[in-house]
Design a protein around this motif. Structure first.
Motif, mmCIF file in Angstrom:
data_model
loop_
_atom_site.group_PDB
_atom_site.id
_atom_site.type_symbol
_atom_site.label_atom_id
_atom_site.label_comp_id
_atom_site.label_asym_id
_atom_site.label_seq_id
_atom_site.Cartn_x
_atom_site.Cartn_y
_atom_site.Cartn_z
ATOM 1 N N GLU A 52 33.750 13.670 -11.100
ATOM 2 C CA GLU A 52 33.069 14.278 -9.954
ATOM 3 C C GLU A 52 33.656 13.752 -8.639
ATOM 4 O O GLU A 52 33.835 14.499 -7.686
ATOM 5 N N LEU A 53 33.949 12.468 -8.596
ATOM 6 C CA LEU A 53 34.595 11.883 -7.416
ATOM 7 C C LEU A 53 35.934 12.573 -7.140
ATOM 8 O O LEU A 53 36.232 12.951 -6.006
ATOM 9 N N GLY A 113 43.280 3.623 -7.147
ATOM 10 C CA GLY A 113 41.981 3.027 -7.476
ATOM 11 C C GLY A 113 41.213 3.870 -8.478
ATOM 12 O O GLY A 113 40.615 3.339 -9.422
ATOM 13 N N LEU A 114 41.238 5.182 -8.285
ATOM 14 C CA LEU A 114 40.567 6.085 -9.230
ATOM 15 C C LEU A 114 41.218 6.000 -10.611
ATOM 16 O O LEU A 114 40.523 5.983 -11.627
ATOM 17 N N GLN A 115 42.555 5.933 -10.627
ATOM 18 C CA GLN A 115 43.271 5.844 -11.905
ATOM 19 C C GLN A 115 42.902 4.564 -12.656
ATOM 20 O O GLN A 115 42.705 4.590 -13.870
ATOM 21 N N ALA A 116 42.816 3.457 -11.932
ATOM 22 C CA ALA A 116 42.464 2.179 -12.568
ATOM 23 C C ALA A 116 41.043 2.235 -13.145
ATOM 24 O O ALA A 116 40.795 1.751 -14.255
ATOM 25 N N LEU A 132 28.760 8.762 -18.918
ATOM 26 C CA LEU A 132 28.297 9.007 -17.549
ATOM 27 C C LEU A 132 29.324 8.507 -16.529
ATOM 28 O O LEU A 132 29.581 9.171 -15.522
ATOM 29 N N ALA A 133 29.933 7.367 -16.794
ATOM 30 C CA ALA A 133 30.956 6.843 -15.889
ATOM 31 C C ALA A 133 32.143 7.803 -15.816
ATOM 32 O O ALA A 133 32.670 8.067 -14.728
ATOM 33 N N ASP A 134 32.545 8.328 -16.962
ATOM 34 C CA ASP A 134 33.651 9.298 -16.994
ATOM 35 C C ASP A 134 33.289 10.543 -16.190
ATOM 36 O O ASP A 134 34.098 11.055 -15.410
ATOM 37 N N PHE A 135 32.076 11.007 -16.356
ATOM 38 C CA PHE A 135 31.594 12.171 -15.594
ATOM 39 C C PHE A 135 31.615 11.868 -14.094
ATOM 40 O O PHE A 135 32.101 12.670 -13.293
ATOM 41 N N GLY A 151 29.674 11.884 2.209
ATOM 42 C CA GLY A 151 28.368 11.450 1.708
ATOM 43 C C GLY A 151 28.252 11.710 0.214
ATOM 44 O O GLY A 151 27.683 10.898 -0.533
ATOM 45 N N SER A 152 28.800 12.813 -0.223
ATOM 46 C CA SER A 152 28.812 13.141 -1.652
ATOM 47 C C SER A 152 29.647 12.116 -2.424
ATOM 48 O O SER A 152 29.288 11.712 -3.529
ATOM 49 N N ILE A 153 30.745 11.683 -1.823
ATOM 50 C CA ILE A 153 31.572 10.648 -2.452
ATOM 51 C C ILE A 153 30.779 9.354 -2.573
ATOM 52 O O ILE A 153 30.808 8.685 -3.606
ATOM 53 N N GLN A 154 30.040 9.018 -1.529
ATOM 54 C CA GLN A 154 29.261 7.778 -1.546
ATOM 55 C C GLN A 154 28.216 7.807 -2.667
ATOM 56 O O GLN A 154 28.014 6.806 -3.362
ATOM 57 N N ILE A 155 27.579 8.936 -2.864
ATOM 58 C CA ILE A 155 26.589 9.073 -3.940
ATOM 59 C C ILE A 155 27.252 8.881 -5.299
ATOM 60 O O ILE A 155 26.756 8.158 -6.160
#
Length: 173
Positions: free
Chosen positions: A77-78, A104-107, A70-73, A50-54
């Motif tokens: 966090e993800l 996907g996270l790296q991209a 903010l996107a980098d932050f 759920g935290s990941i979804q947020i």
């Protein structure tokens, strides 16, 4: 020589007894700490998801608004939540499939670093698809993640905030 042997034997005997008591005390302390660890709160797997979804939601709105800080932050966090899952639940079957999310996270991180909105949107869709692929592999495909249409939180502005510091001029009055 005999006079020296008796005190030395006594010292060795006392040391052995003291060492035994010290070992016993340490064993009790270890057992106590193990009980404490077993009773320490750890978030449930679903809570972490759920935290990941947020964070996935916030990441989208930060990126499409080109709020790169903010996107980098949000992407970091993800990553932290995924690391927490791997640490807390290393033996769960679902945890074994988490590495499929990393490309996907790296991209997404690369698009953020390049401040490239088009690449961000494309990589975000790729990340979302990776999440859904993981859900399919783990037989949780009834959980289908999409690109959000409205922020989960109405109390956060996702646009880049430009902070201006104005030097206060002394009053001439």
């Amino acid at each position: 020589m005999r006079k020296l042997l008796a005190p030395m034997a006594l010292v060795l005997l006392l040391s052995a007894c003291n060492s035994s008591k010290s070992t016993e005390a340490l064993e009790k302390q270890i057992q106590s700490l193990q009980r404490e660890l077993e009773n320490t709160y750890k978030p449930g797997f679903g809570d972490l998801m759920g935290s990941i979804q947020i964070r996935h939601d916030k990441l989208w709105f930060a990126g499409v608004n080109q709020n790169w800080d903010l996107a980098d932050f949000a992407v970091h966090e993800l990553e932290e939540v995924f690391e927490d899952i791997e640490t807390i639940y290393p033996d769960r079957e679902e945890s074994k499939f988490l590495p499929m999310i990393k490309p996907g996270l790296q991209a997404v991180k690369q698009a953020i670093d390049n401040k490239d909105k088009e690449a961000f949107e494309k990589s975000y869709v790729g990340l979302t698809n990776a999440c859904n692929s993981c859900h399919q592999v783990t037989k949780m495909d009834f959980i289908h993640i999409i690109t959000p249409t409205t922020p989960a939180f109405s109390n956060q502005d996702f646009k880049q905030m430009v902070t201006q510091i104005k030097a206060s001029a002394p009053s001439s009055n």
